[in-house]
Scaffold this motif. Structure first.
Motif, PDB file in Angstrom:
ATOM      1  N   VAL A 194      14.457  36.535 -52.779  1.00 45.74           N
ATOM      2  CA  VAL A 194      15.503  36.334 -53.776  1.00 45.74           C
ATOM      3  C   VAL A 194      15.584  37.592 -54.625  1.00 45.74           C
ATOM      4  O   VAL A 194      14.797  37.781 -55.560  1.00 45.74           O
ATOM      5  CB  VAL A 194      15.219  35.094 -54.639  1.00 45.74           C
ATOM      6  CG1 VAL A 194      16.360  34.845 -55.614  1.00 45.74           C
ATOM      7  CG2 VAL A 194      15.006  33.874 -53.751  1.00 45.74           C
TER       8      VAL A 194
ATOM      9  N   THR B 175      22.893  31.836 -43.782  1.00 46.54           N
ATOM     10  CA  THR B 175      21.795  32.464 -43.053  1.00 46.54           C
ATOM     11  C   THR B 175      20.554  31.590 -43.092  1.00 46.54           C
ATOM     12  O   THR B 175      19.830  31.472 -42.095  1.00 46.54           O
ATOM     13  CB  THR B 175      21.497  33.853 -43.639  1.00 46.54           C
ATOM     14  OG1 THR B 175      22.671  34.666 -43.545  1.00 46.54           O
ATOM     15  CG2 THR B 175      20.357  34.536 -42.900  1.00 46.54           C
ATOM     16  N   ALA B 176      20.299  30.950 -44.221  1.00 43.95           N
ATOM     17  CA  ALA B 176      19.141  30.052 -44.312  1.00 43.95           C
ATOM     18  C   ALA B 176      19.283  28.888 -43.336  1.00 43.95           C
ATOM     19  O   ALA B 176      18.318  28.526 -42.642  1.00 43.95           O
ATOM     20  CB  ALA B 176      19.009  29.529 -45.744  1.00 43.95           C
TER      21      ALA B 176
ATOM     22  N   ARG C 197       9.713  26.723 -45.592  1.00 42.45           N
ATOM     23  CA  ARG C 197      10.509  27.593 -46.439  1.00 42.45           C
ATOM     24  C   ARG C 197       9.678  28.013 -47.625  1.00 42.45           C
ATOM     25  O   ARG C 197       9.161  27.188 -48.366  1.00 42.45           O
ATOM     26  CB  ARG C 197      11.773  26.878 -46.935  1.00 42.45           C
ATOM     27  CG  ARG C 197      12.714  26.462 -45.835  1.00 42.45           C
ATOM     28  CD  ARG C 197      13.337  27.666 -45.144  1.00 42.45           C
ATOM     29  NE  ARG C 197      14.083  28.491 -46.063  1.00 42.45           N
ATOM     30  CZ  ARG C 197      15.311  28.232 -46.493  1.00 42.45           C
ATOM     31  NH1 ARG C 197      15.930  27.142 -46.097  1.00 42.45           N
ATOM     32  NH2 ARG C 197      15.931  29.048 -47.319  1.00 42.45           N
TER      33      ARG C 197
ATOM     34  N   PRO D 156      12.820  33.341 -47.823  1.00 44.85           N
ATOM     35  CA  PRO D 156      13.966  33.955 -48.498  1.00 44.85           C
ATOM     36  C   PRO D 156      13.495  34.880 -49.622  1.00 44.85           C
ATOM     37  O   PRO D 156      12.761  34.457 -50.515  1.00 44.85           O
ATOM     38  CB  PRO D 156      14.739  32.748 -49.041  1.00 44.85           C
ATOM     39  CG  PRO D 156      13.772  31.638 -49.122  1.00 44.85           C
ATOM     40  CD  PRO D 156      12.621  31.941 -48.222  1.00 44.85           C
TER      41      PRO D 156
ATOM     42  N   GLN E 288      17.287  38.217 -47.010  1.00 42.62           N
ATOM     43  CA  GLN E 288      17.766  38.285 -48.391  1.00 42.62           C
ATOM     44  C   GLN E 288      18.590  37.047 -48.721  1.00 42.62           C
ATOM     45  O   GLN E 288      19.563  36.731 -48.039  1.00 42.62           O
ATOM     46  CB  GLN E 288      18.621  39.526 -48.610  1.00 42.62           C
ATOM     47  CG  GLN E 288      19.093  39.687 -50.055  1.00 42.62           C
ATOM     48  CD  GLN E 288      20.077  40.827 -50.227  1.00 42.62           C
ATOM     49  OE1 GLN E 288      20.703  41.272 -49.265  1.00 42.62           O
ATOM     50  NE2 GLN E 288      20.222  41.318 -51.441  1.00 42.62           N
ATOM     51  N   GLU E 289      18.183  36.360 -49.761  1.00 43.72           N
ATOM     52  CA  GLU E 289      18.954  35.217 -50.228  1.00 43.72           C
ATOM     53  C   GLU E 289      19.430  35.536 -51.645  1.00 43.72           C
ATOM     54  O   GLU E 289      18.702  35.345 -52.620  1.00 43.72           O
ATOM     55  CB  GLU E 289      18.114  33.936 -50.216  1.00 43.72           C
ATOM     56  CG  GLU E 289      18.931  32.696 -50.528  1.00 43.72           C
ATOM     57  CD  GLU E 289      18.139  31.421 -50.295  1.00 43.72           C
ATOM     58  OE1 GLU E 289      18.514  30.646 -49.407  1.00 43.72           O
ATOM     59  OE2 GLU E 289      17.128  31.216 -50.995  1.00 43.72           O
TER      60      GLU E 289
ATOM     61  N   GLY F 145      23.260  33.124 -49.659  1.00 43.17           N
ATOM     62  CA  GLY F 145      22.597  33.253 -48.370  1.00 43.17           C
ATOM     63  C   GLY F 145      22.386  31.925 -47.677  1.00 43.17           C
ATOM     64  O   GLY F 145      21.558  31.812 -46.775  1.00 43.17           O
ATOM     65  N   GLU F 146      23.157  30.904 -48.093  1.00 40.54           N
ATOM     66  CA  GLU F 146      22.923  29.568 -47.555  1.00 40.54           C
ATOM     67  C   GLU F 146      23.171  29.487 -46.054  1.00 40.54           C
ATOM     68  O   GLU F 146      22.434  28.830 -45.325  1.00 40.54           O
ATOM     69  CB  GLU F 146      23.804  28.547 -48.279  1.00 40.54           C
ATOM     70  CG  GLU F 146      23.501  28.378 -49.756  1.00 40.54           C
ATOM     71  CD  GLU F 146      24.220  29.402 -50.624  1.00 40.54           C
ATOM     72  OE1 GLU F 146      24.947  30.252 -50.052  1.00 40.54           O
ATOM     73  OE2 GLU F 146      24.071  29.350 -51.851  1.00 40.54           O
TER      74      GLU F 146
ATOM     75  N   ALA G   7      10.001  30.359 -50.968  1.00 37.47           N
ATOM     76  CA  ALA G   7      10.863  31.173 -51.827  1.00 37.47           C
ATOM     77  C   ALA G   7      10.008  32.077 -52.697  1.00 37.47           C
ATOM     78  O   ALA G   7       9.065  31.632 -53.343  1.00 37.47           O
ATOM     79  CB  ALA G   7      11.732  30.282 -52.709  1.00 37.47           C
TER      80      ALA G   7
ATOM     81  N   TYR H 273      15.799  44.106 -53.107  1.00 35.80           N
ATOM     82  CA  TYR H 273      15.462  43.528 -51.804  1.00 35.80           C
ATOM     83  C   TYR H 273      14.894  44.593 -50.875  1.00 35.80           C
ATOM     84  O   TYR H 273      13.888  44.365 -50.194  1.00 35.80           O
ATOM     85  CB  TYR H 273      16.693  42.886 -51.174  1.00 35.80           C
ATOM     86  CG  TYR H 273      16.465  42.479 -49.735  1.00 35.80           C
ATOM     87  CD1 TYR H 273      15.652  41.392 -49.420  1.00 35.80           C
ATOM     88  CD2 TYR H 273      17.024  43.209 -48.684  1.00 35.80           C
ATOM     89  CE1 TYR H 273      15.410  41.031 -48.102  1.00 35.80           C
ATOM     90  CE2 TYR H 273      16.786  42.855 -47.365  1.00 35.80           C
ATOM     91  CZ  TYR H 273      15.983  41.771 -47.079  1.00 35.80           C
ATOM     92  OH  TYR H 273      15.741  41.421 -45.777  1.00 35.80           O
TER      93      TYR H 273
ATOM     94  N   SER I 112      11.703  36.903 -42.731  1.00 32.92           N
ATOM     95  CA  SER I 112      12.192  37.074 -44.097  1.00 32.92           C
ATOM     96  C   SER I 112      13.654  37.511 -44.069  1.00 32.92           C
ATOM     97  O   SER I 112      14.114  38.141 -43.118  1.00 32.92           O
ATOM     98  CB  SER I 112      11.346  38.099 -44.857  1.00 32.92           C
ATOM     99  OG  SER I 112      11.472  39.388 -44.274  1.00 32.92           O
TER     100      SER I 112
END
Length: 466
Positions: A91, A65-66, A10, A89, A57-58, A62-63, A12, A97, A55
């Protein structure tokens, strides 16, 4: 000898900073210049073979989807020793985005292998040359035929080629507060048949239930795409007019539906049937609505989507206190109701180095089990027959059935390169009438002028009166 990864990486990235250009200019001359360098100088990715990046969008939650991506990536790597998947992600809020995503895709050195595309700007990125068509892959993918027609159409270019695999979707309707309508003397269940029914109910709330916002249709520039989609287009699409004519491939000027829709909003705000302007123009309005107005019963009705129930973990009574009604067409004509769908989709950037391996990852991500888990975990709706029939889907929310039944009937926004700019023109027109800065007719004329400025007079056609 590569070792088998134990889980996805991951990474960020920090929030985007404002850029010196607009993403909406990309399909034109500026976009061609931006893209020409990377295309001509693309010398390949520095990543090792078998190393993939996804990639998404968080932002603002967006938890789910993560979690979905981490799980699918782990499944993919376990089945293919020596591969690795990095989940990135991004951010950033919506417009930032889009810009960040496009800047990454514009270079072979920075492009992910799979990107998260909003269907309403998909064709803008196709026009800019960022995305790879997927027709050869879906031809051998049996789950493609499980998608409803409107979902398939949402990811096609005008030439008919497919450029993305849809994620789960959403639909929109009128949420109403049962207690508020009862106090206003409205018989339940409430099923408005026309716009006049909606306005009459709002007037009853205004007159009989003090200290309550009668109705909320998102409007104004501060509300962004909500003002276009949940606001004006939930009205406009029930008038018989079209924003874009698929047959002539031209944008509509002089649309009677634009004037009618703006008159509705003018009436709503002019008669005190909507929220106070200081609230309506607050960019944080949705948070106020979801966490305060709806749980506290200080709003009568809100045009919004199925996903908003995810905000009510601390309000277990929401299902008994709220009701749902389809948004009626203007006069009850046609099928009698309107809904719009949106949603995100997964695309393969044109400059990514290994599309065959990437497709294997994408098809793993969108297997029946993974797609179902993601849909339920993110409070979304199935747009595939296999997901709709999967155990655990139908009952995951009390409103799943109502909103899922709307999916096959949903309209989508025109997925064309100029749409983001046109959406901004819609938002400006709604703000003009809600604030009283312009009459509905003048605001509609302003929209027409902005439309011509955006796409050119040759790409527009006046609506023919019927």
């Amino acid at each position: 000898m590569p070792t088998e990864p134990t889980g996805p990486t991951r990474q960020a990235l920090p929030p985007s900073r404002p850029r010196g250009f607009s993403r909406r200019a990309l399909p034109g001359a500026a976009g061609a210049g931006l893209l020409a360098g990377p295309l001509l100088s693309a010398c390949g990715s520095a990543r090792a073979p078998g190393s993939l990046q996804v990639s998404f969008q968080e932002w603002g939650g967006g938890e789910a989807t993560a979690r979905f991506l981490d799980s699918a990536a782990a499944e993919f790597m376990a089945a293919r020793p020596g591969t690795s998947v990095e989940v990135i992600p991004l951010v950033a809020p919506e417009n930032d985005y889009f810009t960040k995503n496009e800047l990454m895709m514009a270079s072979a050195r920075t492009t992910p292998d799979i990107v998260y595309e909003d269907t309403f700007i998909l064709r803008a990125d196709i026009a800019a040359g960022y995305l790879r068509p997927l027709d050869d892959y879906i031809a051998d993918w049996p789950l493609w035929d499980a998608y409803v027609d409107v979902a398939q159409d949402a990811v096609r270019d005008e030439d008919g080629r497919v450029y993305a695999i849809p994620g789960p979707t959403d639909t929109r309707a009128i949420w109403y507060h049962r207690r508020v309508l009862e106090r206003a003397g409205i018989e339940l269940p409430w099923n408005p048949r026309t716009w006049d029914d909606v306005l009459d109910t709002a007037r009853a709330i205004r007159d009989r239930v003090p200290d309550v916002v009668p109705a909320l249709f998102y409007s104004g520039k501060a509300q962004g795409e909500k003002a276009s989609m949940q606001g004006l287009q939930m009205l406009f699409n029930g008038t018989g007019s079209v924003l874009y004519d698929e047959d002539t491939r031209r944008w509509t000027t002089g649309a009677a539906g634009m004037r009618s829709s703006l008159r509705f909003l003018h009436t709503l705000y002019g008669e005190g049937l909507g929220p106070p302007l200081e609230a309506a123009l607050d960019p944080n309005l949705t948070e106020t609505v979801y966490t305060s107005w709806m749980p506290e019963g200080t709003v009568g009705m809100v045009v919004d989507g199925n996903w908003i129930a995810q905000h009510w973990d601390d309000w277990p009574e929401w299902d008994s206190e709220l009701g749902l009604a389809r948004m009626p067409t203007q006069h009850g004509q046609g099928r009698g109701f309107v809904t719009l769908s949106g949603g995100m989709a997964w695309s393969l950037p044109a400059l990514a180095p290994d599309p065959d391996l990437t497709w294997q990852l994408l098809s793993t991500m969108m297997s029946t089990a993974n797609a179902t888990s993601w849909t339920v975990g993110d409070n979304k709706l199935a747009n595939r027959s296999d997901v709709a029939a999967a155990p655990g889907y139908a009952g995951y929310s009390p409103v799943t059935g109502f909103f899922t039944d709307l999916v096959p009937h949903a309209d989508y926004r025109p997925a064309l390169a100029p749409y983001p700019q046109i959406s901004s023109a819609i938002q400006a027109a709604t703000e003009a009438v809600m604030t009283g800065a312009a009459s509905p007719e003048a605001a509609a004329d302003g929209y027409d002028a902005a439309l011509v400025d955006i796409v050119g007079i040759e790409a527009t056609t006046p609506e023919v009166a019927t």
